[in-house]
Design a protein around this motif. Structure first.
Motif, mmCIF file in Angstrom:
data_model
loop_
_atom_site.group_PDB
_atom_site.id
_atom_site.type_symbol
_atom_site.label_atom_id
_atom_site.label_comp_id
_atom_site.label_asym_id
_atom_site.label_seq_id
_atom_site.Cartn_x
_atom_site.Cartn_y
_atom_site.Cartn_z
ATOM 1 N N PRO A 270 6.293 6.766 0.334
ATOM 2 C CA PRO A 270 5.576 5.932 1.300
ATOM 3 C C PRO A 270 4.102 5.811 0.910
ATOM 4 N N ASP A 271 3.609 4.586 0.813
ATOM 5 C CA ASP A 271 2.238 4.359 0.352
ATOM 6 C C ASP A 271 1.854 2.924 0.674
ATOM 7 N N GLN A 272 0.575 2.678 0.871
ATOM 8 C CA GLN A 272 0.091 1.337 1.157
ATOM 9 C C GLN A 272 -1.091 0.995 0.271
ATOM 10 N N VAL A 273 -1.211 -0.305 -0.052
ATOM 11 C CA VAL A 273 -2.336 -0.805 -0.847
ATOM 12 C C VAL A 273 -2.890 -2.060 -0.173
ATOM 13 N N PHE A 274 -4.062 -2.488 -0.618
ATOM 14 C CA PHE A 274 -4.749 -3.661 -0.057
ATOM 15 C C PHE A 274 -4.260 -4.915 -0.769
ATOM 16 N N GLY A 275 -3.564 -5.797 -0.028
ATOM 17 C CA GLY A 275 -2.995 -6.983 -0.664
ATOM 18 C C GLY A 275 -2.822 -8.121 0.312
ATOM 19 N N PRO A 276 -2.205 -9.232 -0.138
ATOM 20 C CA PRO A 276 -2.029 -10.406 0.715
ATOM 21 C C PRO A 276 -0.991 -10.163 1.814
ATOM 22 N N LEU A 277 -1.332 -10.555 3.030
ATOM 23 C CA LEU A 277 -0.431 -10.399 4.166
ATOM 24 C C LEU A 277 0.471 -11.627 4.296
ATOM 25 N N PRO A 278 1.702 -11.461 4.784
ATOM 26 C CA PRO A 278 2.617 -12.613 4.938
ATOM 27 C C PRO A 278 2.037 -13.711 5.821
ATOM 28 N N GLU A 279 1.252 -13.309 6.824
ATOM 29 C CA GLU A 279 0.689 -14.290 7.748
ATOM 30 C C GLU A 279 -0.629 -14.888 7.268
ATOM 31 N N GLY A 280 -1.047 -14.489 6.060
ATOM 32 C CA GLY A 280 -2.303 -14.976 5.506
ATOM 33 C C GLY A 280 -3.385 -13.923 5.568
ATOM 34 N N GLY A 281 -4.367 -14.055 4.699
ATOM 35 C CA GLY A 281 -5.428 -13.064 4.645
ATOM 36 C C GLY A 281 -4.996 -11.828 3.873
ATOM 37 N N PHE A 282 -5.792 -10.776 3.991
ATOM 38 C CA PHE A 282 -5.532 -9.549 3.244
ATOM 39 C C PHE A 282 -5.538 -8.348 4.189
ATOM 40 N N GLY A 283 -4.755 -7.355 3.831
ATOM 41 C CA GLY A 283 -4.683 -6.126 4.607
ATOM 42 C C GLY A 283 -3.834 -5.109 3.875
ATOM 43 N N MET A 284 -3.445 -4.057 4.558
ATOM 44 C CA MET A 284 -2.667 -2.993 3.941
ATOM 45 C C MET A 284 -1.178 -3.351 3.968
ATOM 46 N N ILE A 285 -0.543 -3.262 2.781
ATOM 47 C CA ILE A 285 0.882 -3.565 2.654
ATOM 48 C C ILE A 285 1.592 -2.396 1.974
#
Length: 362
Positions: free
Chosen positions: A122-137
């Protein structure tokens, strides 16, 4: 810490280093360094040495959106603005060469993440969100690297180092810490290979050692450094019982390379305290320059220098809010605290929280 340093190739005006910190301010698309970034690094050029944020060595090496690369002509030209700005202020600057390994997603890199073995945590990185913009995925299932992939990656690092020289950098630091690609090859939890890059300590060290040797042969040992984090568990689920033994074995292999420095990252994420006994072991097997970073204060940093445990002391977040950190340390002026507001602007955005922190006014 205010004393000049002179190594076999690296000379600095003091021992205070600006540690590498991801800020996600490059121009998108293309991940190109820009004038705002040049201003940011110029403001902090009183450090004896600046180490840039991690710069991916290829598209597939990327794991975070809007991080500046070092693999296209446009990126090289962008970094020239940064190195020229720092050199105009009398500073020195190394670029951190980065491959995130399994800490990625194809929406960021355009390809399956690479790892020693096909193991995801389990891990998250900063990338493009499905709804637009950027966030943790959430990261993606990685692919186990073939030997061809490994050799291609070594070539990517060599090309990136050559690009860095074209961009005017004083040297390169290989990021082999924090659960990124090289770190996952070092550790048993993430490396379950049965070939010459897995199993024994010798085999698990091979990829990193071969890469560093290739870099020293290409740009010179005094322009090559490496960052490691044996006491940090970031990017892993458990602890590695033989990580200290492995680290000392690595340092023995690095000793004859005569690198610019070995950089220890400490005291962040999930970590254990570093003992004086470990630092003494390090000094016994490794006699070349050592850098330490990790929640240091002026006092704790000076202690490391006084006890000859380190030759350089690196500061991260204090440099975010204090572009004139060296002057503040010199005169014992108060520091602007790194607070909740500073955290909100750490990754991504514009000038606010990036280049608008003022120097101290007495």
């Amino acid at each position: 810490m205010f004393k000049a340093f002179k190594g076999h190739a690296l000379e600095t005006k003091n021992r205070i280093v600006m540690a590498p910190m991801t800020r996600s301010r490059s121009t998108h698309p293309g991940d190109v360094p820009n004038e705002m970034m040049a201003n940011y690094y110029r403001q902090r050029a009183s450090a004896g040495l600046i180490i840039t944020e991690g710069a991916p060595v290829s598209a597939v090496a990327r794991g975070y959106s809007m991080t500046p690369g070092i693999y296209t002509p446009a990126q090289i030209e962008g970094w020239k603005k940064v190195t020229e700005a720092v050199h105009q202020e009398g500073g020195k600057i190394f670029i951190q060469l980065w491959h995130v390994g399994r800490r990625s997603h194809s929406s960021v890199s355009g390809a399956e993440p690479l790892a020693p073995s096909a193991i995801k945590i389990p891990d998250q990185v900063f990338g493009p969100l499905p709804e637009g913009g950027f966030g943790m995925i959430e990261t993606q299932q990685p692919k186990a690297m073939s030997e061809q992939d490994i050799q291609a990656t070594i070539s990517d690092f060599v090309q990136a180092a050559q690009n860095a020289m074209l961009a005017g950098f004083d040297g390169v630091e290989v990021h082999a810490a924090h659960g990124y690609l090289f770190d996952t090859f070092l550790r048993l939890e993430s490396n379950q290979r049965q070939d010459r890059y897995g199993g024994s300590q010798e085999n698990r060290l091979r990829f990193l050692v071969d890469t560093l040797q290739a870099l020293t042969q290409t740009i010179g040992s005094g322009k090559v450094a490496v960052r490691i984090s044996p006491h940090i568990g970031e990017g892993f689920t458990g602890d590695n019982p033989e990580i200290i033994q492995l680290t000392l074995a690595l340092l023995q292999k690095l000793q004859p390379m005569n690198l610019a420095y070995v950089h220890f990252s400490e005291n962040i994420s999930r970590y254990v305290e570093v003992s004086d006994a470990f630092r003494q072991q390090v000094r016994r097997v490794y006699q070349h320059p050592i850098m330490v970073a990790g929640k240091l204060t002026k006092q704790s940093a000076q202690r490391l220098l006084d006890q000859h445990y380190a030759d350089f002391v690196a500061f991260g977040t204090p440099f975010v809010t204090n572009p004139d950190l060296v002057a503040r340390f010199t005169h014992d002026w108060p520091l602007t605290e790194f607070d909740a507001d500073a955290r909100l602007t750490l990754y991504g955005g514009g000038e606010a929280g990036y280049i608008d922190y003022p120097a101290y006014q007495a």
